[in-house]
Design a protein around this motif. Structure first.
Motif, PDB file in Angstrom:
ATOM      1  N   VAL A  49       0.890  -1.158   0.000  1.00 27.07           N
ATOM      2  CA  VAL A  49       0.000   0.000   0.000  1.00 27.07           C
ATOM      3  C   VAL A  49       0.926   1.204   0.000  1.00 27.07           C
ATOM      4  O   VAL A  49       1.507   1.555   1.024  1.00 27.07           O
ATOM      5  CB  VAL A  49      -0.955   0.028   1.209  1.00 27.07           C
ATOM      6  CG1 VAL A  49      -1.813   1.285   1.172  1.00 27.07           C
ATOM      7  CG2 VAL A  49      -1.826  -1.223   1.244  1.00 27.07           C
ATOM      8  N   LEU A  50       1.099   1.806  -1.174  1.00 24.32           N
ATOM      9  CA  LEU A  50       2.044   2.910  -1.341  1.00 24.32           C
ATOM     10  C   LEU A  50       1.298   4.227  -1.457  1.00 24.32           C
ATOM     11  O   LEU A  50       0.273   4.312  -2.135  1.00 24.32           O
ATOM     12  CB  LEU A  50       2.884   2.690  -2.606  1.00 24.32           C
ATOM     13  CG  LEU A  50       3.669   1.383  -2.683  1.00 24.32           C
ATOM     14  CD1 LEU A  50       4.353   1.267  -4.045  1.00 24.32           C
ATOM     15  CD2 LEU A  50       4.676   1.295  -1.560  1.00 24.32           C
ATOM     16  N   THR A  51       1.831   5.261  -0.833  1.00 24.94           N
ATOM     17  CA  THR A  51       1.253   6.600  -0.915  1.00 24.94           C
ATOM     18  C   THR A  51       2.308   7.528  -1.499  1.00 24.94           C
ATOM     19  O   THR A  51       3.431   7.587  -1.008  1.00 24.94           O
ATOM     20  CB  THR A  51       0.814   7.094   0.474  1.00 24.94           C
ATOM     21  OG1 THR A  51      -0.123   6.163   1.012  1.00 24.94           O
ATOM     22  CG2 THR A  51       0.170   8.474   0.382  1.00 24.94           C
ATOM     23  N   GLY A  52       1.935   8.233  -2.561  1.00 22.60           N
ATOM     24  CA  GLY A  52       2.874   9.131  -3.231  1.00 22.60           C
ATOM     25  C   GLY A  52       2.248   9.713  -4.483  1.00 22.60           C
ATOM     26  O   GLY A  52       1.059  10.040  -4.482  1.00 22.60           O
ATOM     27  N   HIS A  53       3.043   9.787  -5.556  1.00 20.13           N
ATOM     28  CA  HIS A  53       2.598  10.473  -6.774  1.00 20.13           C
ATOM     29  C   HIS A  53       2.915   9.648  -8.017  1.00 20.13           C
ATOM     30  O   HIS A  53       4.001   9.078  -8.133  1.00 20.13           O
ATOM     31  CB  HIS A  53       3.311  11.827  -6.899  1.00 20.13           C
ATOM     32  CG  HIS A  53       3.117  12.685  -5.694  1.00 20.13           C
ATOM     33  ND1 HIS A  53       2.055  13.526  -5.549  1.00 20.13           N
ATOM     34  CD2 HIS A  53       3.845  12.799  -4.549  1.00 20.13           C
ATOM     35  CE1 HIS A  53       2.139  14.145  -4.379  1.00 20.13           C
ATOM     36  NE2 HIS A  53       3.218  13.706  -3.747  1.00 20.13           N
ATOM     37  N   ILE A  54       1.958   9.608  -8.928  1.00 21.49           N
ATOM     38  CA  ILE A  54       2.213   9.040 -10.248  1.00 21.49           C
ATOM     39  C   ILE A  54       2.798  10.181 -11.058  1.00 21.49           C
ATOM     40  O   ILE A  54       2.113  11.174 -11.330  1.00 21.49           O
ATOM     41  CB  ILE A  54       0.925   8.502 -10.890  1.00 21.49           C
ATOM     42  CG1 ILE A  54       0.373   7.357 -10.039  1.00 21.49           C
ATOM     43  CG2 ILE A  54       1.191   8.058 -12.326  1.00 21.49           C
ATOM     44  CD1 ILE A  54      -0.994   6.868 -10.469  1.00 21.49           C
ATOM     45  N   ILE A  55       4.073  10.067 -11.425  1.00 15.53           N
ATOM     46  CA  ILE A  55       4.736  11.228 -12.017  1.00 15.53           C
ATOM     47  C   ILE A  55       4.755  11.217 -13.546  1.00 15.53           C
ATOM     48  O   ILE A  55       4.934  12.265 -14.161  1.00 15.53           O
ATOM     49  CB  ILE A  55       6.153  11.432 -11.448  1.00 15.53           C
ATOM     50  CG1 ILE A  55       7.009  10.205 -11.634  1.00 15.53           C
ATOM     51  CG2 ILE A  55       6.078  11.810  -9.990  1.00 15.53           C
ATOM     52  CD1 ILE A  55       8.457  10.436 -11.227  1.00 15.53           C
ATOM     53  N   ARG A  56       4.577  10.034 -14.144  1.00 14.64           N
ATOM     54  CA  ARG A  56       4.435  10.028 -15.608  1.00 14.64           C
ATOM     55  C   ARG A  56       3.971   8.665 -16.082  1.00 14.64           C
ATOM     56  O   ARG A  56       4.149   7.653 -15.418  1.00 14.64           O
ATOM     57  CB  ARG A  56       5.711  10.437 -16.298  1.00 14.64           C
ATOM     58  CG  ARG A  56       6.836   9.451 -16.303  1.00 14.64           C
ATOM     59  CD  ARG A  56       8.043  10.006 -17.077  1.00 14.64           C
ATOM     60  NE  ARG A  56       9.218   9.249 -16.794  1.00 14.64           N
ATOM     61  CZ  ARG A  56       9.619   8.185 -17.495  1.00 14.64           C
ATOM     62  NH1 ARG A  56       8.946   7.810 -18.546  1.00 14.64           N
ATOM     63  NH2 ARG A  56      10.708   7.534 -17.156  1.00 14.64           N
ATOM     64  N   GLN A  57       3.365   8.681 -17.273  1.00 14.55           N
ATOM     65  CA  GLN A  57       2.942   7.450 -17.923  1.00 14.55           C
ATOM     66  C   GLN A  57       4.073   6.958 -18.814  1.00 14.55           C
ATOM     67  O   GLN A  57       4.639   7.721 -19.592  1.00 14.55           O
ATOM     68  CB  GLN A  57       1.680   7.693 -18.749  1.00 14.55           C
ATOM     69  CG  GLN A  57       1.099   6.444 -19.331  1.00 14.55           C
ATOM     70  CD  GLN A  57      -0.272   6.671 -19.954  1.00 14.55           C
ATOM     71  OE1 GLN A  57      -0.748   7.799 -20.074  1.00 14.55           O
ATOM     72  NE2 GLN A  57      -0.919   5.585 -20.340  1.00 14.55           N
ATOM     73  N   ILE A  58       4.405   5.664 -18.698  1.00 12.94           N
ATOM     74  CA  ILE A  58       5.473   5.081 -19.496  1.00 12.94           C
ATOM     75  C   ILE A  58       4.916   4.503 -20.785  1.00 12.94           C
ATOM     76  O   ILE A  58       5.458   4.710 -21.866  1.00 12.94           O
ATOM     77  CB  ILE A  58       6.206   3.999 -18.685  1.00 12.94           C
ATOM     78  CG1 ILE A  58       6.848   4.636 -17.448  1.00 12.94           C
ATOM     79  CG2 ILE A  58       7.242   3.271 -19.538  1.00 12.94           C
ATOM     80  CD1 ILE A  58       7.342   3.649 -16.424  1.00 12.94           C
ATOM     81  N   THR A  89      -3.022  13.820 -11.878  1.00 10.78           N
ATOM     82  CA  THR A  89      -1.834  14.593 -12.242  1.00 10.78           C
ATOM     83  C   THR A  89      -0.705  14.290 -11.255  1.00 10.78           C
ATOM     84  O   THR A  89      -0.954  13.779 -10.159  1.00 10.78           O
ATOM     85  CB  THR A  89      -2.133  16.103 -12.231  1.00 10.78           C
ATOM     86  OG1 THR A  89      -2.393  16.502 -10.875  1.00 10.78           O
ATOM     87  CG2 THR A  89      -3.327  16.452 -13.108  1.00 10.78           C
ATOM     88  N   PRO A  90       0.539  14.624 -11.620  1.00 10.35           N
ATOM     89  CA  PRO A  90       1.662  14.392 -10.705  1.00 10.35           C
ATOM     90  C   PRO A  90       1.545  15.142  -9.376  1.00 10.35           C
ATOM     91  O   PRO A  90       2.170  14.753  -8.397  1.00 10.35           O
ATOM     92  CB  PRO A  90       2.877  14.891 -11.497  1.00 10.35           C
ATOM     93  CG  PRO A  90       2.478  14.754 -12.920  1.00 10.35           C
ATOM     94  CD  PRO A  90       1.004  15.068 -12.934  1.00 10.35           C
ATOM     95  N   GLU A  91       0.743  16.196  -9.330  1.00 17.18           N
ATOM     96  CA  GLU A  91       0.590  16.968  -8.095  1.00 17.18           C
ATOM     97  C   GLU A  91      -0.328  16.285  -7.090  1.00 17.18           C
ATOM     98  O   GLU A  91      -0.333  16.616  -5.912  1.00 17.18           O
ATOM     99  CB  GLU A  91       0.037  18.372  -8.396  1.00 17.18           C
ATOM    100  CG  GLU A  91       0.986  19.245  -9.180  1.00 17.18           C
ATOM    101  CD  GLU A  91       0.977  18.953 -10.687  1.00 17.18           C
ATOM    102  OE1 GLU A  91       0.004  18.367 -11.198  1.00 17.18           O
ATOM    103  OE2 GLU A  91       1.963  19.302 -11.351  1.00 17.18           O
ATOM    104  N   MET A  92      -1.125  15.317  -7.542  1.00 23.11           N
ATOM    105  CA  MET A  92      -2.074  14.634  -6.666  1.00 23.11           C
ATOM    106  C   MET A  92      -1.374  13.530  -5.876  1.00 23.11           C
ATOM    107  O   MET A  92      -0.542  12.818  -6.400  1.00 23.11           O
ATOM    108  CB  MET A  92      -3.202  14.013  -7.480  1.00 23.11           C
ATOM    109  CG  MET A  92      -4.075  14.990  -8.169  1.00 23.11           C
ATOM    110  SD  MET A  92      -5.289  14.088  -9.149  1.00 23.11           S
ATOM    111  CE  MET A  92      -6.315  15.428  -9.680  1.00 23.11           C
ATOM    112  N   THR A  93      -1.758  13.409  -4.612  1.00 24.76           N
ATOM    113  CA  THR A  93      -1.280  12.304  -3.798  1.00 24.76           C
ATOM    114  C   THR A  93      -2.255  11.142  -3.978  1.00 24.76           C
ATOM    115  O   THR A  93      -3.464  11.320  -3.845  1.00 24.76           O
ATOM    116  CB  THR A  93      -1.205  12.704  -2.316  1.00 24.76           C
ATOM    117  OG1 THR A  93      -0.361  13.856  -2.202  1.00 24.76           O
ATOM    118  CG2 THR A  93      -0.650  11.579  -1.461  1.00 24.76           C
ATOM    119  N   VAL A  94      -1.705   9.968  -4.299  1.00 28.49           N
ATOM    120  CA  VAL A  94      -2.531   8.789  -4.510  1.00 28.49           C
ATOM    121  C   VAL A  94      -2.086   7.649  -3.596  1.00 28.49           C
ATOM    122  O   VAL A  94      -0.957   7.627  -3.121  1.00 28.49           O
ATOM    123  CB  VAL A  94      -2.484   8.307  -5.983  1.00 28.49           C
ATOM    124  CG1 VAL A  94      -3.054   9.371  -6.917  1.00 28.49           C
ATOM    125  CG2 VAL A  94      -1.086   7.916  -6.410  1.00 28.49           C
TER     126      VAL A  94
END
Length: 132
Positions: A49-58, A89-94
């Motif tokens: 269970v990770l909390t952070g940011h999706i910074i880009r689509q590969i 977006t990369p600014e959102m915490t997921v």
């Protein structure tokens, strides 16, 4: 005899419906991985269970995820986005729930089961009154 069999089947159905669907062991050895750093060292299929940011689509289903401890690729199938109806977006915490996918010849990644938006970055609304 037939009535007893029907009652028995009804009892089994009622008891089965009241059992938690996701029951699993919790105790020593069942700790959930919570950071990218831990996930990179974990064994295959370990729960995360990770909390952070999706910074880009590969590519189509692969994304680069970042938390305070590092970056890791995450595979997110279309149905794992759940009830999210806005662009992430990369600014959102997921929060990403899933499992470690260990490979011998490729870097370890995460196979997501669910993605949730935890926090959306604050952006002031443009009212036309801004000075600038």
């Amino acid at each position: 005899m037939k009535h007893q069999m029907i009652r028995g089947m009804a009892l089994v159905a009622v008891l089965g419906a009241s059992t938690p669907l996701w029951a699993q062991y919790e105790g020593p050895g069942s700790e959930t991985i919570k950071t990218v750093e831990e996930a990179k060292k974990a064994s295959d299929d370990a729960e995360v269970v990770l909390t952070g940011h999706i910074i880009r689509q590969i590519n189509h289903e692969d994304y680069l995820f970042r938390d305070a401890t590092g970056e890791i690729n995450v595979e997110i199938d279309g149905d794992e986005w759940g009830a999210i109806r806005e662009p992430v977006t990369p600014e959102m915490t997921v929060r990403i729930s899933g499992e470690v996918d260990y490979h011998q010849t490729e870097p370890t990644d995460i196979d997501a089961r669910q993605v949730e938006i935890i926090e959306t970055a604050y952006r002031p609304a443009m009212t036309g009154l801004e000075k600038g």
